[in-house]
Write a protein that holds these residues in place. Structure first.
Motif, PDB file in Angstrom:
ATOM      1  N   VAL A  71      30.065  34.705  49.664  1.00  0.00           N
ATOM      2  CA  VAL A  71      31.048  35.047  48.625  1.00  0.00           C
ATOM      3  C   VAL A  71      30.467  34.693  47.260  1.00  0.00           C
ATOM      4  N   ASP A 114      35.600  19.413  52.010  1.00  0.00           N
ATOM      5  CA  ASP A 114      34.702  18.893  50.971  1.00  0.00           C
ATOM      6  C   ASP A 114      34.811  19.684  49.672  1.00  0.00           C
ATOM      7  N   VAL A 126      33.574  22.776  59.284  1.00  0.00           N
ATOM      8  CA  VAL A 126      34.721  22.179  59.980  1.00  0.00           C
ATOM      9  C   VAL A 126      36.035  22.621  59.333  1.00  0.00           C
ATOM     10  N   ALA A 127      36.105  22.562  57.996  1.00  0.00           N
ATOM     11  CA  ALA A 127      37.366  22.878  57.310  1.00  0.00           C
ATOM     12  C   ALA A 127      37.752  24.344  57.506  1.00  0.00           C
ATOM     13  N   ARG A 163      27.776  17.393  63.811  1.00  0.00           N
ATOM     14  CA  ARG A 163      28.790  18.075  63.006  1.00  0.00           C
ATOM     15  C   ARG A 163      28.782  19.575  63.299  1.00  0.00           C
ATOM     16  N   GLU A 181      31.290  33.494  56.273  1.00  0.00           N
ATOM     17  CA  GLU A 181      30.313  32.398  56.323  1.00  0.00           C
ATOM     18  C   GLU A 181      28.959  32.947  55.898  1.00  0.00           C
ATOM     19  N   ARG A 182      28.343  32.268  54.935  1.00  0.00           N
ATOM     20  CA  ARG A 182      27.102  32.833  54.388  1.00  0.00           C
ATOM     21  C   ARG A 182      25.903  32.685  55.319  1.00  0.00           C
ATOM     22  N   ARG A 183      25.941  31.694  56.229  1.00  0.00           N
ATOM     23  CA  ARG A 183      24.794  31.555  57.140  1.00  0.00           C
ATOM     24  C   ARG A 183      24.767  32.744  58.107  1.00  0.00           C
ATOM     25  N   THR A 200      30.835  10.743  63.282  1.00  0.00           N
ATOM     26  CA  THR A 200      31.770  10.127  64.230  1.00  0.00           C
ATOM     27  C   THR A 200      33.167  10.527  63.799  1.00  0.00           C
ATOM     28  N   GLY A 209      35.218  12.301  56.323  1.00  0.00           N
ATOM     29  CA  GLY A 209      35.191  13.632  55.703  1.00  0.00           C
ATOM     30  C   GLY A 209      35.652  14.743  56.638  1.00  0.00           C
ATOM     31  N   ALA A 210      35.146  14.738  57.862  1.00  0.00           N
ATOM     32  CA  ALA A 210      35.512  15.807  58.798  1.00  0.00           C
ATOM     33  C   ALA A 210      36.964  15.656  59.247  1.00  0.00           C
TER      34      ALA A 210
HETATM   35  C1  LIG Z   1      25.067  12.466  56.588  1.00  0.00           C
HETATM   36  C2  LIG Z   1      26.542  12.693  56.727  1.00  0.00           C
HETATM   37  C3  LIG Z   1      27.283  11.917  57.619  1.00  0.00           C
HETATM   38  C4  LIG Z   1      28.656  12.122  57.756  1.00  0.00           C
HETATM   39  N1  LIG Z   1      29.357  11.352  58.647  1.00  0.00           N
HETATM   40  C5  LIG Z   1      30.672  11.598  58.839  1.00  0.00           C
HETATM   41  C6  LIG Z   1      31.401  10.871  59.835  1.00  0.00           C
HETATM   42  O1  LIG Z   1      30.861  10.000  60.518  1.00  0.00           O
HETATM   43  N2  LIG Z   1      32.717  11.183  60.031  1.00  0.00           N
HETATM   44  C7  LIG Z   1      33.345  12.169  59.304  1.00  0.00           C
HETATM   45  O2  LIG Z   1      34.538  12.437  59.543  1.00  0.00           O
HETATM   46  N3  LIG Z   1      32.679  12.853  58.337  1.00  0.00           N
HETATM   47  C8  LIG Z   1      31.369  12.592  58.097  1.00  0.00           C
HETATM   48  N4  LIG Z   1      30.683  13.294  57.147  1.00  0.00           N
HETATM   49  C9  LIG Z   1      31.412  14.242  56.281  1.00  0.00           C
HETATM   50  C10 LIG Z   1      31.677  15.563  56.974  1.00  0.00           C
HETATM   51  O3  LIG Z   1      30.528  16.042  57.603  1.00  0.00           O
HETATM   52  C11 LIG Z   1      32.180  16.570  55.935  1.00  0.00           C
HETATM   53  O4  LIG Z   1      33.209  15.983  55.171  1.00  0.00           O
HETATM   54  C12 LIG Z   1      32.740  17.814  56.602  1.00  0.00           C
HETATM   55  O5  LIG Z   1      31.812  18.345  57.511  1.00  0.00           O
HETATM   56  C13 LIG Z   1      33.114  18.834  55.530  1.00  0.00           C
HETATM   57  O6  LIG Z   1      33.329  20.086  56.117  1.00  0.00           O
HETATM   58  P1  LIG Z   1      33.589  21.357  55.206  1.00  0.00           P
HETATM   59  O7  LIG Z   1      33.827  22.469  56.150  1.00  0.00           O
HETATM   60  O8  LIG Z   1      34.602  21.036  54.177  1.00  0.00           O
HETATM   61  O9  LIG Z   1      32.230  21.583  54.398  1.00  0.00           O
HETATM   62  P2  LIG Z   1      30.806  22.064  54.910  1.00  0.00           P
HETATM   63  O10 LIG Z   1      30.462  21.430  56.197  1.00  0.00           O
HETATM   64  O11 LIG Z   1      29.876  21.861  53.765  1.00  0.00           O
HETATM   65  O12 LIG Z   1      30.982  23.619  55.200  1.00  0.00           O
HETATM   66  C14 LIG Z   1      31.003  24.566  54.167  1.00  0.00           C
HETATM   67  C15 LIG Z   1      30.617  25.914  54.758  1.00  0.00           C
HETATM   68  O13 LIG Z   1      30.779  26.913  53.763  1.00  0.00           O
HETATM   69  C16 LIG Z   1      29.656  27.775  53.773  1.00  0.00           C
HETATM   70  N5  LIG Z   1      29.549  28.334  52.417  1.00  0.00           N
HETATM   71  C17 LIG Z   1      29.233  27.672  51.276  1.00  0.00           C
HETATM   72  N6  LIG Z   1      29.268  28.509  50.221  1.00  0.00           N
HETATM   73  C18 LIG Z   1      29.623  29.728  50.708  1.00  0.00           C
HETATM   74  C19 LIG Z   1      29.825  31.001  50.099  1.00  0.00           C
HETATM   75  N7  LIG Z   1      29.671  31.174  48.777  1.00  0.00           N
HETATM   76  N8  LIG Z   1      30.177  32.042  50.884  1.00  0.00           N
HETATM   77  C20 LIG Z   1      30.352  31.878  52.232  1.00  0.00           C
HETATM   78  N9  LIG Z   1      30.154  30.688  52.859  1.00  0.00           N
HETATM   79  C21 LIG Z   1      29.810  29.629  52.106  1.00  0.00           C
HETATM   80  C22 LIG Z   1      28.493  26.870  54.166  1.00  0.00           C
HETATM   81  O14 LIG Z   1      27.414  27.610  54.692  1.00  0.00           O
HETATM   82  C23 LIG Z   1      29.155  25.974  55.201  1.00  0.00           C
HETATM   83  O15 LIG Z   1      29.089  26.512  56.496  1.00  0.00           O
HETATM   84  C24 LIG Z   1      29.307  13.110  56.979  1.00  0.00           C
HETATM   85  C25 LIG Z   1      28.568  13.891  56.077  1.00  0.00           C
HETATM   86  C26 LIG Z   1      27.201  13.678  55.950  1.00  0.00           C
HETATM   87  C27 LIG Z   1      26.435  14.522  54.959  1.00  0.00           C
END
Ligand SMILES: Cc1cc2nc3c(=O)[nH]c(=O)nc-3n(C[C@H](O)[C@H](O)[C@H](O)COP(=O)(O)OP(=O)(O)OC[C@H]3O[C@@H](n4cnc5c(N)ncnc54)[C@H](O)[C@@H]3O)c2cc1C
Length: 409
Positions: free
Chosen positions: A126, A292, A10-11, A102, A30-32, A44, A304-305
């Motif tokens: 990375v 995150d 998301v971020a 998500r 993106e590593r996936r 939500t 978090g999202a």
């Molecule tokens: C069970 C659960 C329920 C949740 N419920 C809610 C909710 O109701 N409402 C809400 O707002 N938030 C909720 N959250 C939190 C929310 O999902 C996260 O805060 C948010 O998705 C964070 O997004 P992000 O992009 O920062 O991190 P991530 O979603 O972890 O994305 C990180 C990305 O970076 C990639 N990556 C990692 N390392 C590397 C690398 N070295 N090289 C290249 N790519 C890499 C990963 O593959 C991934 O795609 C919940 C979380 C969980 C676990």
């Protein structure tokens, strides 16, 4: 200015889309190897997050993959209603929050960013970051090296970029709770549960949630207080065994959980929950953290999202108006708010898991907080946050400088 965004969650995806909307070049690493919009947990998204989606021009696509949610209904283990709490102040169009996968949210943001001209590289892991006077660069697992003007670490709670920015950065903290989740069709519970409401049960041995979808399915989750699931335990436990364990945990409680688990499909199993409360360094000379990677709240915060989306909009606006001088300004703009939300998430997590005596006390406190409006005020206060109106306006800002005026960060 060219952004290298590490991570397409998301971020990262929101950062890329915001960057393209104001004319910055961006590559997402993106590593996936592929993005599956149907994997992992449900979230939500609160109205402050929906507001950012609106600003990014993707609120309608989000509505197409999400379901309207308006309240959280809190029940004690025996079924007594402890209170009902709104999910936030509605947007101008009346929408409050959306429950969705998500992965569906990050996929639609990635699609929009790519359609707007972002360069997406899948299977690009990375390994390291260089952030010296010559400009930032990342090295991928295949040995290739990419350069840009700014590296944005959006690589989640176990962020490599965070460790590169500060090798002494704190590790995420295990909050003492494991997450499970799934979906169930055909039990009739989607008609018995209140529409557009999450029903939470503060159970004897676990905390559960259930949300009815208009298509006849019910989304559910279970939080269990326990030590972390080890890799060995994960490998040795089948979905059926997990479901049997979860049914046993929820059996003594009122509500649909045990029935939903027994008849349902497990989508998230044994997810150890971590948070990240205070990261001393948010940025380097030309590298910066979002989502995150820099402030992971426990899922109990429900933010978090939404925080990740707010970060993306604020950071990109500051980068395009102030260049690298925008990095400390971004930290100043965001740190206080997100750290408060991580702390609130940690408090909510603890409230889910008391012992038998604590449960009675906790239920009484929850009833009082709900009845007095304290809980609603806290939620409304957090979710009423709106970004400044001028953020991400296409014509705003002076030419971008790529050199910090105050030397190394
Ligand atoms: C069970 C659960 C329920 C949740 N419920 C809610 C909710 O109701 N409402 C809400 O707002 N938030 C909720 N959250 C939190 C929310 O999902 C996260 O805060 C948010 O998705 C964070 O997004 P992000 O992009 O920062 O991190 P991530 O979603 O972890 O994305 C990180 C990305 O970076 C990639 N990556 C990692 N390392 C590397 C690398 N070295 N090289 C290249 N790519 C890499 C990963 O593959 C991934 O795609 C919940 C979380 C969980 C676990």
């Amino acid at each position: 200015m060219r952004l290298l965004v590490v991570g397409g969650g998301v971020a990262g995806a929101a950062t890329a889309l915001a960057a393209r909307r104001v004319g910055l070049d961006v590559t997402v690493l993106e590593r996936r190897p592929a993005l599956d919009p149907d994997e992992g947990s449900w979230i939500t998204l609160a109205p402050n997050g929906l507001d950012v989606l609106d600003r990014l021009g993707v609120l309608d696509p989000a509505r197409a993959v999400g379901w309207s949610a308006r309240t959280n209904r809190l029940l004690a283990s025996g079924g007594r209603v402890l209170g009902e709490v709104p999910l936030g102040t509605p947007l101008a169009d009346g929408s409050v929050a959306l429950t969705m996968k998500r992965s569906a949210l990050s996929a639609l943001l990635v699609d929009a960013a790519v359609a707007a001209g972002a360069d997406l590289r899948l299977g690009a892991s990375v390994e390291s970051l260089e952030d010296g006077a010559g400009g930032p660069a990342v090295v991928l697992a295949d040995g290739s090296r990419l350069t840009g003007d700014v590296v944005v670490g959006a690589d989640g709670v176990w962020s490599r970029v965070r460790r590169a920015v500060d090798p002494r950065t704190p590790e995420p903290r295990y909050v003492g709770m494991v997450n499970f989740g799934g979906v169930t069709a055909g039990t009739g519970w989607n008609e018995r549960l209140a529409p557009e409401a999450w029903q939470f049960v503060f159970g004897r041995r676990c905390f559960t949630g259930a949300f009815p979808l208009p298509n006849g399915r019910v989304v559910w989750f279970v939080n269990e207080a326990r030590p972390q699931v080890t890799p060995q335990e994960r490998a040795a436990t089948s979905d059926e065994q997990w479901r049997a364990h979860l049914c046993d945990l929820a059996a003594a409680d009122a509500g649909p959980a045990a029935e939903l688990i027994a008849a349902g499909r497990l989508e998230l199993a044994g997810d150890n929950t971590h948070d990240l409360a205070r990261v001393p360094r948010w940025h380097g000379r030309a590298s910066v953290l979002v989502g995150d990677a820099v402030h992971a709240p426990s899922p109990s915060s429900g933010q978090g999202a939404a925080m990740a989306l707010e970060d993306a909009a604020v950071l990109v606006d500051l980068l395009r108006t102030r260049g690298l001088d925008g990095l400390p300004a971004y930290e100043t703009a965001r740190r206080h708010r997100v750290e408060g939300i991580v702390r609130a998430g940690a408090r909510t997590t603890s409230a889910k898991m008391p012992g038998p005596v604590g449960r009675v006390v906790r239920d009484g406190i929850l009833r009082g907080l709900a009845a007095s409006g304290v809980m609603a005020r806290e939620v409304l206060g957090t979710t009423a946050h709106r970004l400044e109106a001028h953020l991400l306006e296409p014509t705003r800002g002076a030419a971008v400088r790529c050199v910090r005026s105050d030397g190394p960060g």
